[in-house]
Design a protein around this motif. Structure first.
Motif, PDB file in Angstrom:
ATOM      1  N   ILE A 193     -38.130 -61.860  -1.609  1.00  0.00           N
ATOM      2  CA  ILE A 193     -37.813 -61.557  -3.011  1.00  0.00           C
ATOM      3  C   ILE A 193     -38.876 -60.632  -3.609  1.00  0.00           C
ATOM      4  O   ILE A 193     -38.559 -59.622  -4.244  1.00  0.00           O
ATOM      5  CB  ILE A 193     -37.707 -62.848  -3.847  1.00  0.00           C
ATOM      6  N   LEU A 194     -40.139 -60.975  -3.391  1.00  0.00           N
ATOM      7  CA  LEU A 194     -41.229 -60.184  -3.965  1.00  0.00           C
ATOM      8  C   LEU A 194     -41.321 -58.788  -3.339  1.00  0.00           C
ATOM      9  O   LEU A 194     -41.594 -57.807  -4.033  1.00  0.00           O
ATOM     10  CB  LEU A 194     -42.553 -60.927  -3.813  1.00  0.00           C
ATOM     11  N   ALA A 195     -41.064 -58.711  -2.029  1.00  0.00           N
ATOM     12  CA  ALA A 195     -41.086 -57.403  -1.361  1.00  0.00           C
ATOM     13  C   ALA A 195     -39.980 -56.508  -1.915  1.00  0.00           C
ATOM     14  O   ALA A 195     -40.207 -55.331  -2.230  1.00  0.00           O
ATOM     15  CB  ALA A 195     -40.919 -57.584   0.144  1.00  0.00           C
ATOM     16  N   ARG A 196     -38.784 -57.073  -2.056  1.00  0.00           N
ATOM     17  CA  ARG A 196     -37.654 -56.314  -2.608  1.00  0.00           C
ATOM     18  C   ARG A 196     -37.958 -55.874  -4.035  1.00  0.00           C
ATOM     19  O   ARG A 196     -37.651 -54.741  -4.439  1.00  0.00           O
ATOM     20  CB  ARG A 196     -36.391 -57.190  -2.593  1.00  0.00           C
ATOM     21  N   THR A 197     -38.580 -56.767  -4.808  1.00  0.00           N
ATOM     22  CA  THR A 197     -38.915 -56.458  -6.200  1.00  0.00           C
ATOM     23  C   THR A 197     -39.851 -55.260  -6.285  1.00  0.00           C
ATOM     24  O   THR A 197     -39.635 -54.341  -7.087  1.00  0.00           O
ATOM     25  CB  THR A 197     -39.571 -57.690  -6.873  1.00  0.00           C
ATOM     26  N   MET A 198     -40.874 -55.246  -5.437  1.00  0.00           N
ATOM     27  CA  MET A 198     -41.837 -54.138  -5.462  1.00  0.00           C
ATOM     28  C   MET A 198     -41.184 -52.827  -5.065  1.00  0.00           C
ATOM     29  O   MET A 198     -41.443 -51.783  -5.666  1.00  0.00           O
ATOM     30  CB  MET A 198     -43.013 -54.457  -4.537  1.00  0.00           C
ATOM     31  N   VAL A 199     -40.306 -52.874  -4.075  1.00  0.00           N
ATOM     32  CA  VAL A 199     -39.598 -51.667  -3.634  1.00  0.00           C
ATOM     33  C   VAL A 199     -38.718 -51.132  -4.769  1.00  0.00           C
ATOM     34  O   VAL A 199     -38.720 -49.934  -5.071  1.00  0.00           O
ATOM     35  CB  VAL A 199     -38.747 -51.953  -2.373  1.00  0.00           C
ATOM     36  N   GLU A 200     -37.966 -52.030  -5.405  1.00  0.00           N
ATOM     37  CA  GLU A 200     -37.043 -51.610  -6.462  1.00  0.00           C
ATOM     38  C   GLU A 200     -37.784 -51.090  -7.695  1.00  0.00           C
ATOM     39  O   GLU A 200     -37.327 -50.158  -8.351  1.00  0.00           O
ATOM     40  CB  GLU A 200     -36.118 -52.775  -6.852  1.00  0.00           C
ATOM     41  N   ILE A 201     -38.933 -51.691  -8.013  1.00  0.00           N
ATOM     42  CA  ILE A 201     -39.729 -51.199  -9.145  1.00  0.00           C
ATOM     43  C   ILE A 201     -40.195 -49.768  -8.882  1.00  0.00           C
ATOM     44  O   ILE A 201     -40.159 -48.912  -9.770  1.00  0.00           O
ATOM     45  CB  ILE A 201     -40.928 -52.135  -9.413  1.00  0.00           C
ATOM     46  N   ILE A 243     -38.258 -60.090 -14.236  1.00  0.00           N
ATOM     47  CA  ILE A 243     -38.013 -61.380 -14.884  1.00  0.00           C
ATOM     48  C   ILE A 243     -37.023 -62.195 -14.052  1.00  0.00           C
ATOM     49  O   ILE A 243     -37.180 -63.410 -13.872  1.00  0.00           O
ATOM     50  CB  ILE A 243     -37.530 -61.175 -16.331  1.00  0.00           C
ATOM     51  N   GLU A 244     -36.010 -61.528 -13.510  1.00  0.00           N
ATOM     52  CA  GLU A 244     -35.067 -62.180 -12.593  1.00  0.00           C
ATOM     53  C   GLU A 244     -35.813 -62.786 -11.406  1.00  0.00           C
ATOM     54  O   GLU A 244     -35.600 -63.950 -11.036  1.00  0.00           O
ATOM     55  CB  GLU A 244     -34.043 -61.154 -12.107  1.00  0.00           C
ATOM     56  N   SER A 245     -36.715 -62.014 -10.819  1.00  0.00           N
ATOM     57  CA  SER A 245     -37.483 -62.467  -9.661  1.00  0.00           C
ATOM     58  C   SER A 245     -38.427 -63.607 -10.018  1.00  0.00           C
ATOM     59  O   SER A 245     -38.658 -64.505  -9.204  1.00  0.00           O
ATOM     60  CB  SER A 245     -38.267 -61.313  -9.046  1.00  0.00           C
ATOM     61  N   SER A 246     -38.979 -63.577 -11.220  1.00  0.00           N
ATOM     62  CA  SER A 246     -39.865 -64.649 -11.675  1.00  0.00           C
ATOM     63  C   SER A 246     -39.123 -65.981 -11.680  1.00  0.00           C
ATOM     64  O   SER A 246     -39.641 -66.996 -11.204  1.00  0.00           O
ATOM     65  CB  SER A 246     -40.400 -64.355 -13.076  1.00  0.00           C
ATOM     66  N   CYS A 247     -37.911 -65.964 -12.219  1.00  0.00           N
ATOM     67  CA  CYS A 247     -37.094 -67.182 -12.262  1.00  0.00           C
ATOM     68  C   CYS A 247     -36.690 -67.618 -10.854  1.00  0.00           C
ATOM     69  O   CYS A 247     -36.762 -68.808 -10.515  1.00  0.00           O
ATOM     70  CB  CYS A 247     -35.852 -66.956 -13.115  1.00  0.00           C
ATOM     71  N   GLU A 248     -36.282 -66.649 -10.043  1.00  0.00           N
ATOM     72  CA  GLU A 248     -35.826 -66.980  -8.695  1.00  0.00           C
ATOM     73  C   GLU A 248     -36.968 -67.509  -7.829  1.00  0.00           C
ATOM     74  O   GLU A 248     -36.824 -68.532  -7.144  1.00  0.00           O
ATOM     75  CB  GLU A 248     -35.190 -65.757  -8.038  1.00  0.00           C
ATOM     76  N   VAL A 249     -38.107 -66.832  -7.838  1.00  0.00           N
ATOM     77  CA  VAL A 249     -39.240 -67.252  -7.009  1.00  0.00           C
ATOM     78  C   VAL A 249     -39.752 -68.616  -7.446  1.00  0.00           C
ATOM     79  O   VAL A 249     -40.087 -69.469  -6.613  1.00  0.00           O
ATOM     80  CB  VAL A 249     -40.376 -66.206  -7.052  1.00  0.00           C
TER      81      VAL A 249
END
Length: 324
Positions: free
Chosen positions: A137-145, A178-184
């Motif tokens: 999740i965090l890796a995907r988040t960094m890529v998308e940002i 914020i989505e990732s914060s909730c999911e993680v």
């Protein structure tokens, strides 16, 4: 008043937020005095710590332990901070939260390396989490940002963009984190998979509302409230929702043209603010924000009974109705 509301919302989690604050301070320590000073410069400028709060709130629907959750909350705030440092370089911003930005205090090269250092620290913290799903999740988040930052560059001063372009951009800029914060938070706390999905969707809707409100406040707030000149988004070429909803206004088109050449006067900036504030676009943008907020509330309603449900509703409403 707004800060008092926020403090009240944080009250249940204050001891744990304090732990995360201390961890952030530790995470940004470096043997390089320059990196150390530049990283801590942004941390000490403050921030709402919304993302760590969402991590902790979501974790309350599973097996909550601050000793585990800090390793989820800290990297998410670090990713946010690193992206802000990079954003300020992209936007040539000199002020953030009423203080000089890292690029302004030092230079663009220091700022880019500081942002990368903060991202690196985020990755280090994630290694304390055993669940590979959280890593993904965090890796995907960094890529998308990072993709979002590129899109923001490509869209600068592009007046022919549409609402779909805007929503795609703010999803990557704000909603995804914020989505990732909730999911993680839910994943690390081993919450039920269905509950995790609902929290993830809640985070996305709240994140969209948050950014739309942020874009409105850039026009409706004062320079002092913002800690930077009102209308900075448009001055830097970021075409946000209030402008998209009135982009055919001849004076706004003229302003964008002059802003793209860097020749806007102070009088023109103040005139532009008056035009936007008096238009229907502010009301229309807030209506769209409210629609996302309503969707977020529906997701909360479907969550299992838990004392944190009330807090999730309150923080979502605060985000959607805030004045700073």
């Amino acid at each position: 008043m707004e800060k008092m509301k926020l403090q009240k919302l944080y009250s249940d989690f204050k001891p744990d937020i304090d732990i995360i604050e201390n961890e952030l301070e530790k995470a940004l320590q470096s043997t390089s005095h320059l990196l150390n000073d530049a990283s801590l410069h942004l941390l000490h400028a403050g921030g709402k710590r919304i993302r760590p709060l969402f991590v902790l709130m979501s974790a309350k629907f599973g097996n909550y332990s601050i000793d585990r959750m800090k390793y989820a909350a800290v990297p998410l705030e670090l990713i946010h901070m690193g992206s802000l440092v990079h954003d300020d370089v992209i936007d040539h911003s000199n002020m953030r939260r009423g203080r000089p930005t890292v690029r302004s205090q030092w230079n663009n090269r220091v700022a880019m390396l500081t942002g990368s250092f903060i991202f690196g620290r985020a990755i280090q913290y994630v290694t304390h989490i055993e669940n590979p799903k959280a890593h993904q999740i965090l890796a995907r988040t960094m890529v998308e940002i990072c993709k979002g930052e590129i899109i923001q560059i490509e869209d600068k001063f592009r007046i022919n963009q549409n609402l779909k372009d805007y929503f795609r951009r703010i999803k990557r800029k704000t909603a995804l984190l914020i989505e990732s914060s909730c999911e993680v938070g839910a994943v690390v706390a081993e919450a039920d998979p269905e509950v995790t999905k609902r929290l993830k969707r809640f985070g996305y809707y709240v994140g969209m509302s948050y950014q739309i409100v942020d874009d409105v406040l850039d026009f409706t707030s004062t320079d002092k409230q913002l800690g930077k000149p009102a209308g900075s988004d448009l001055l830097q070429g970021n075409i946000t929702l209030p402008i998209l909803l009135m982009k055919n206004h001849p004076k706004i088109l003229r302003f964008i043209e002059r802003a793209s050449k860097g020749i806007v006067t102070e009088q023109e900036r103040l005139e532009m603010l008056q035009i936007v504030r008096k238009s229907d676009s502010i009301k229309q943008a807030l209506k769209i924000s409210d629609q996302y907020l309503e969707k977020a509330m529906k997701e909360v309603e479907r969550l299992p009974d838990n004392p944190t449900k009330k807090r999730l509703k309150e923080i979502a409403l605060f985000i959607g109705k805030r004045k700073f």
